[in-house]
Scaffold this motif. Structure first.
Motif, PDB file in Angstrom:
ATOM      1  N   ILE A   1      13.329 -19.457  20.999  1.00 38.92           N
ATOM      2  CA  ILE A   1      12.525 -18.749  20.005  1.00 38.92           C
ATOM      3  C   ILE A   1      11.443 -19.670  19.474  1.00 38.92           C
ATOM      4  CG2 ILE A   1      12.568 -17.645  17.742  1.00 38.92           C
ATOM      5  CD1 ILE A   1      15.424 -16.724  18.446  1.00 38.92           C
ATOM      6  N   PHE A   2      11.802 -20.896  19.206  1.00 41.94           N
ATOM      7  CA  PHE A   2      10.845 -21.900  18.732  1.00 41.94           C
ATOM      8  C   PHE A   2      11.100 -23.188  19.480  1.00 41.94           C
ATOM      9  CE2 PHE A   2       9.918 -25.577  16.083  1.00 41.94           C
ATOM     10  CZ  PHE A   2       8.579 -25.376  15.833  1.00 41.94           C
ATOM     11  N   ALA A   3      10.026 -23.865  19.852  1.00 47.43           N
ATOM     12  CA  ALA A   3      10.161 -25.134  20.557  1.00 47.43           C
ATOM     13  C   ALA A   3       9.120 -26.116  20.040  1.00 47.43           C
ATOM     14  CB  ALA A   3       9.980 -24.928  22.051  1.00 47.43           C
ATOM     15  N   ASP A   4       9.584 -27.277  19.684  1.00 53.31           N
ATOM     16  CA  ASP A   4       8.691 -28.349  19.268  1.00 53.31           C
ATOM     17  C   ASP A   4       7.952 -28.830  20.517  1.00 53.31           C
ATOM     18  OD1 ASP A   4       7.409 -30.518  18.216  1.00 53.31           O
ATOM     19  OD2 ASP A   4       9.198 -31.378  17.280  1.00 53.31           O
ATOM     20  N   PRO A   5       6.631 -28.842  20.512  1.00 52.25           N
ATOM     21  CA  PRO A   5       5.878 -29.231  21.707  1.00 52.25           C
ATOM     22  C   PRO A   5       6.236 -30.613  22.256  1.00 52.25           C
ATOM     23  CG  PRO A   5       4.411 -28.294  20.070  1.00 52.25           C
ATOM     24  CD  PRO A   5       5.752 -28.432  19.429  1.00 52.25           C
ATOM     25  N   LYS A   6       6.696 -31.513  21.416  1.00 50.73           N
ATOM     26  CA  LYS A   6       7.032 -32.853  21.920  1.00 50.73           C
ATOM     27  C   LYS A   6       8.283 -32.827  22.798  1.00 50.73           C
ATOM     28  CE  LYS A   6       9.725 -34.399  17.956  1.00 50.73           C
ATOM     29  NZ  LYS A   6       9.785 -35.240  16.816  1.00 50.73           N
ATOM     30  N   LEU A   7       9.044 -31.731  22.756  1.00 48.15           N
ATOM     31  CA  LEU A   7      10.223 -31.610  23.609  1.00 48.15           C
ATOM     32  C   LEU A   7       9.897 -31.059  24.994  1.00 48.15           C
ATOM     33  CD1 LEU A   7      12.739 -30.117  21.036  1.00 48.15           C
ATOM     34  CD2 LEU A   7      12.611 -32.479  21.832  1.00 48.15           C
ATOM     35  N   ASP A   8       8.707 -30.496  25.169  1.00 44.34           N
ATOM     36  CA  ASP A   8       8.315 -29.898  26.444  1.00 44.34           C
ATOM     37  C   ASP A   8       8.105 -30.990  27.484  1.00 44.34           C
ATOM     38  OD1 ASP A   8       5.933 -27.290  27.319  1.00 44.34           O
ATOM     39  OD2 ASP A   8       7.281 -28.459  28.571  1.00 44.34           O
ATOM     40  N   LYS A   9       8.909 -30.975  28.517  1.00 43.62           N
ATOM     41  CA  LYS A   9       8.863 -31.983  29.586  1.00 43.62           C
ATOM     42  C   LYS A   9       8.241 -31.425  30.868  1.00 43.62           C
ATOM     43  CE  LYS A   9      10.942 -34.791  26.853  1.00 43.62           C
ATOM     44  NZ  LYS A   9      10.141 -35.707  26.073  1.00 43.62           N
ATOM     45  N   SER A  10       7.488 -30.342  30.750  1.00 46.22           N
ATOM     46  CA  SER A  10       6.871 -29.727  31.925  1.00 46.22           C
ATOM     47  C   SER A  10       5.915 -30.686  32.619  1.00 46.22           C
ATOM     48  CB  SER A  10       6.126 -28.453  31.525  1.00 46.22           C
ATOM     49  OG  SER A  10       6.994 -27.533  30.928  1.00 46.22           O
ATOM     50  N   GLU A  11       5.142 -31.437  31.843  1.00 44.58           N
ATOM     51  CA  GLU A  11       4.210 -32.402  32.439  1.00 44.58           C
ATOM     52  C   GLU A  11       4.969 -33.480  33.216  1.00 44.58           C
ATOM     53  OE1 GLU A  11       0.935 -32.349  32.628  1.00 44.58           O
ATOM     54  OE2 GLU A  11       0.655 -30.588  31.359  1.00 44.58           O
ATOM     55  N   ASP A  12       6.134 -33.901  32.705  1.00 39.82           N
ATOM     56  CA  ASP A  12       6.945 -34.902  33.410  1.00 39.82           C
ATOM     57  C   ASP A  12       7.448 -34.360  34.744  1.00 39.82           C
ATOM     58  OD1 ASP A  12       8.545 -36.207  30.389  1.00 39.82           O
ATOM     59  OD2 ASP A  12       6.547 -36.530  31.215  1.00 39.82           O
ATOM     60  N   VAL A  13       7.817 -33.076  34.762  1.00 36.90           N
ATOM     61  CA  VAL A  13       8.270 -32.464  36.018  1.00 36.90           C
ATOM     62  C   VAL A  13       7.111 -32.408  37.013  1.00 36.90           C
ATOM     63  CG1 VAL A  13       9.193 -30.371  37.070  1.00 36.90           C
ATOM     64  CG2 VAL A  13      10.087 -31.144  34.868  1.00 36.90           C
ATOM     65  N   LEU A  14       5.935 -32.037  36.535  1.00 39.35           N
ATOM     66  CA  LEU A  14       4.762 -32.024  37.422  1.00 39.35           C
ATOM     67  C   LEU A  14       4.491 -33.412  37.974  1.00 39.35           C
ATOM     68  CD1 LEU A  14       2.335 -29.660  35.489  1.00 39.35           C
ATOM     69  CD2 LEU A  14       3.356 -29.257  37.727  1.00 39.35           C
ATOM     70  N   LYS A  15       4.617 -34.429  37.126  1.00 39.96           N
ATOM     71  CA  LYS A  15       4.411 -35.802  37.561  1.00 39.96           C
ATOM     72  C   LYS A  15       5.443 -36.178  38.618  1.00 39.96           C
ATOM     73  CE  LYS A  15       3.219 -38.348  34.161  1.00 39.96           C
ATOM     74  NZ  LYS A  15       3.274 -39.147  32.943  1.00 39.96           N
ATOM     75  N   GLU A  16       6.695 -35.756  38.407  1.00 39.93           N
ATOM     76  CA  GLU A  16       7.777 -36.019  39.360  1.00 39.93           C
ATOM     77  C   GLU A  16       7.497 -35.357  40.701  1.00 39.93           C
ATOM     78  OE1 GLU A  16      11.387 -37.349  40.914  1.00 39.93           O
ATOM     79  OE2 GLU A  16      10.601 -37.867  38.936  1.00 39.93           O
ATOM     80  N   LEU A  17       6.869 -34.179  40.641  1.00 38.60           N
ATOM     81  CA  LEU A  17       6.517 -33.447  41.862  1.00 38.60           C
ATOM     82  C   LEU A  17       5.235 -33.949  42.506  1.00 38.60           C
ATOM     83  CD1 LEU A  17       7.377 -29.863  40.613  1.00 38.60           C
ATOM     84  CD2 LEU A  17       8.575 -31.106  42.401  1.00 38.60           C
ATOM     85  N   GLY A  18       4.493 -34.782  41.778  1.00 39.78           N
ATOM     86  CA  GLY A  18       3.224 -35.305  42.298  1.00 39.78           C
ATOM     87  C   GLY A  18       2.085 -34.310  42.148  1.00 39.78           C
ATOM     88  N   VAL A  19       2.185 -33.386  41.218  1.00 43.30           N
ATOM     89  CA  VAL A  19       1.160 -32.367  40.999  1.00 43.30           C
ATOM     90  C   VAL A  19       0.403 -32.742  39.728  1.00 43.30           C
ATOM     91  CG1 VAL A  19       0.724 -29.923  40.554  1.00 43.30           C
ATOM     92  CG2 VAL A  19       2.578 -30.602  42.083  1.00 43.30           C
ATOM     93  N   LYS A  20      -0.912 -32.626  39.798  1.00 43.93           N
ATOM     94  CA  LYS A  20      -1.739 -32.980  38.623  1.00 43.93           C
ATOM     95  C   LYS A  20      -2.229 -31.755  37.926  1.00 43.93           C
ATOM     96  CE  LYS A  20      -3.066 -37.387  40.393  1.00 43.93           C
ATOM     97  NZ  LYS A  20      -4.022 -38.382  40.544  1.00 43.93           N
TER      98      LYS A  20
END
Length: 170
Positions: free
Chosen positions: A151-170
């Motif tokens: 319902i609510f998420a603190d943006p600092k908890l979003d690790k989507s960018e880290d997953v993209l980095k892990e996948l090698g996607v920019k």
């Protein structure tokens, strides 16, 4: 006595903080939209879907024409010929419904193609999320793309960018 109670409270608070669950939030839709393989798979699915829909539309148009012709000529047809035309229209309607079910129905061609093209990309993302969870010792990761889970998420908890980095996607 006060020192003893204070010491116990400090120990309890310290043990609670040690057992605190670590969690993170990711947005798999955001991640998938950034991946070129996913975009290619979606474009391919769209092309096949449009091609199959056009095929169904053409058959439906032919069926509609057949039905209009029958309606116009129905009065002049003998009972036997009318029955034959009705049967032919019924068979064509059944063919159109069957083709639609075959292409777009549950476990139809589109479903199978989606499994073939999109599932490997999704599995790749889930594997990357799992690697990050294990490496950073997260107890659980929530997916906010579904809308129901968070319902609510603190943006600092979003690790989507880290997953993209892990996948090698920019």
């Amino acid at each position: 006595m006060k020192k003893y109670i204070l010491a116990i409270l400090v120990c309890v608070a310290a043990s609670m903080s040690l057992q605190a669950q670590r969690y993170a939030i990711v947005d798999t839709k955001f991640i998938l939209d950034k991946m070129p393989e996913y975009k290619q798979a979606q474009e391919s699915l769209d092309q096949f879907s449009q091609q199959w829909q056009k095929e169904i539309d053409n058959k439906q148009a032919a069926l509609d024409k057949m039905y209009k012709d029958f309606e116009a000529e129905q009065v002049m047809l003998s009972t036997e010929l009318r029955k034959k035309r009705e049967d032919e229209i019924f068979v064509r309607e059944k063919e159109v419904r069957e083709l639609q079910r075959k292409r777009f129905g549950f476990e139809g061609d589109l479903f199978k193609l989606r499994q073939e093209l999109v599932k490997p990309v999704q599995d790749k993302v889930y594997t990357a999320i799992q690697k990050i969870a294990v490496a950073r010792m997260y107890d659980f990761i929530l997916d906010k793309s579904e809308g129901i889970t968070v319902i609510f998420a603190d943006p600092k908890l979003d690790k989507s960018e880290d997953v993209l980095k892990e996948l090698g996607v920019k």
